[in-house]
Design an enzyme around this catalytic site. Sequence first.
Site, PDB file in Angstrom:
ATOM      1  N   HIS A  48     105.424  22.576  67.272  1.00 56.32           N
ATOM      2  CA  HIS A  48     105.852  21.421  66.207  1.00 56.32           C
ATOM      3  C   HIS A  48     104.330  20.111  66.255  1.00 56.32           C
ATOM      4  O   HIS A  48     104.687  18.911  65.351  1.00 56.32           O
ATOM      5  CB  HIS A  48     106.876  21.541  66.672  1.00 56.32           C
ATOM      6  N   HIS A  63      92.403  47.645  36.133  1.00 57.76           N
ATOM      7  CA  HIS A  63      92.841  45.818  36.939  1.00 57.76           C
ATOM      8  C   HIS A  63      91.514  44.967  36.906  1.00 57.76           C
ATOM      9  O   HIS A  63      92.282  43.856  35.882  1.00 57.76           O
ATOM     10  CB  HIS A  63      94.418  46.343  38.098  1.00 57.76           C
ATOM     11  N   HIS A  72      90.332  41.066  33.635  1.00 60.67           N
ATOM     12  CA  HIS A  72      91.143  41.790  34.576  1.00 60.67           C
ATOM     13  C   HIS A  72      91.222  42.288  33.209  1.00 60.67           C
ATOM     14  O   HIS A  72      92.367  41.496  32.475  1.00 60.67           O
ATOM     15  CB  HIS A  72      92.018  41.615  35.628  1.00 60.67           C
TER      16      HIS A  72
END
Length: 668
Positions: A478, A269, A37
């Site tokens: 949960h 990029h 990059h």
Amino acid sequence: MTSSLPPLSPPSPVNTDMANAIRALSMDAVQAANSGHPGAPMGFADVATVLFARHLKFDPMRPHWPDRDRFVLSAGHGSMLIYALLHLTGYQDMTMDDLRQFRQLGAKTAGHPEFGHASGIETTTGPLGQGIANAVGMAMAERHLNARYGDELVSHFTYVMAGDGCLMEGISQEAISLAGHLKLGRLIVLFDDNSISIDGPTDLSVSEDISKRFEAAGWQVLSCDGHDMDATDSAITAAKSDLSRPTLVRCKTVIGKGSPAKAGTSKAHGSPLGDDEIAATRQAIGWPHAPFDIPEQVKTDWLAAGARGKADCDAWQARLEASPQSDQFSQEQTGDISAQTAQAIAGLKAKLVAEPAKLASRVASQMTINHLVETVPNLMGGSADLTGSNNTKADTQDGFSADNYAGSYIYYGVREHGMAAAMNGIALHGGIVPYGGTFLVFTDYCRPSIRLSALMGQRVIYVMTHDSIGLGEDGPTHQPVEHLAALRAIPNLTVFRPCDVVETAECWQMALDNRTGPSVLALSRQGLPQMRLGDDIAPLKSAKGGYIVRPETAGAPEVTLIATGSEVAIAHDAQKQLEADGTSTRLVSVPSLDILLAQEQSYIDSLLGTDTRLVIIEAGIEMGWHQLTGGRGSFIGMSSFGASAPASDLYSHFGITAEAIIEVAKKA
């Protein structure tokens, strides 16, 4: 809020050629690797030059100086930025050959910066947003240690280079909200504000007012032209002058700055510029030098910037040697707390000999923490808004807050991911051992940071309670089912699931003694009987991950029951009945399957037996247990999500009972 210390060494001069050296090394290394990059380091080169030459407090000859400023490259894909900076400023373990080996097998210069590969890489980044959250933890650690040791030993800044992607990630909001609430004035985020993402302009997906977002969280927001070095210098100076709140500096930049055809576009990029474009860029920025060739004057300028911190480090070392707190500060910086931990656990075990206790392991954990904080003053805890449920706060701990940085307990709020990433930052900073809690099911929210704890080899203790269907009425949302297996799948993460108060204490000791990786303590909501009594308490029986907690009473065992956590007590009930029925039965407790699997096969065989019938009992899924048994034996546990009901009803409904164990043991 001003420092009582003398001013730092004067800043070094900066020039465009210094920034262009970063640009050239970045585009050349990416081109040589045919991967990488180049855009971010080329766009941020001017800002980075100003920061490293005029503001950052560091000494490449002493890279682990505790009072250095921290620089976190949150946009880790721009890794050539930090590699170039480390080489240019004189870090001895970042050579030009290392830059030439960018992204190659075994190189220090990995595609994304990896902690431990080279000095000056403060954290592993790449998953966007993690770095900014790590930096919040580092800034918290700095304030806490400053409160304990004063400006003379601890007074530094934490800087972050963050891109648009970092600020899009949800973890960034958790991090900036917490930092603003805590008024972390020595945290400065330098935003590479280039308005480009991989897909194209950021307005494809983002239209929020980032300045107002940070201001709403209590931050100072400044702006500058990121290619105007004087303006950038002034903005960073202004950020450092306001210590009452963290600062975002919006550095307006052009991605791929200098590239005639690709600057300002997403094409800069994530791929090499190409030989023709690199040649055009060299001409455009006035850089006629060959790849990886830095002219002598630029080398000299950068090495002068790197040498700037020597006098400051020397002065700090003199203050440390003169300080009455020198020994304690230095000892805590080593990270070795094994003696203090052993002292605390021995004291707790002595109490349990005299007063056996039936406790939920989460309560047993709190009892352990109460003992630990008396001997380990640099233990720093917290919870993601579940303090009373996780039992993570010691009786003597005060809350860490903007009004009391000396407090050693952090109220993270409902920010599980931010908590985990901040704890990584606290651990990386050094001098503090962090732990934090939530429900085990919410390790899903923490997982990216837990994985990075393991990848970086950081001692972070995850206190994860309500570890099974035993939490009861809150139901399947949960109730962790697959979580133990999923966590055990992460390399270098040790998962503990203790069966009683004694094992809980031992698991804490082992977690704190492990300085090369994180640990998860999976703890129960329901009460668990103390399995080990009297003289059986003192030995560290959990050390090998599993042991015979209740041997067979006569003859060779016909059945071996293998259980973890709350299911050990259920298996013990089954063992007693099997023995009464004339079936010789052994009970093995496995507080850590990870550790047990690392033992010699001869030890494992000594526990399980080679020709006994095996029954594994754990209120989770079976995945992972075949590594221990080779597929031999039967499994009693979960194969579906749970349900909402009282815990005892759930255990009966899902067949995790002594009666079920007996039935399977006799059929196996």
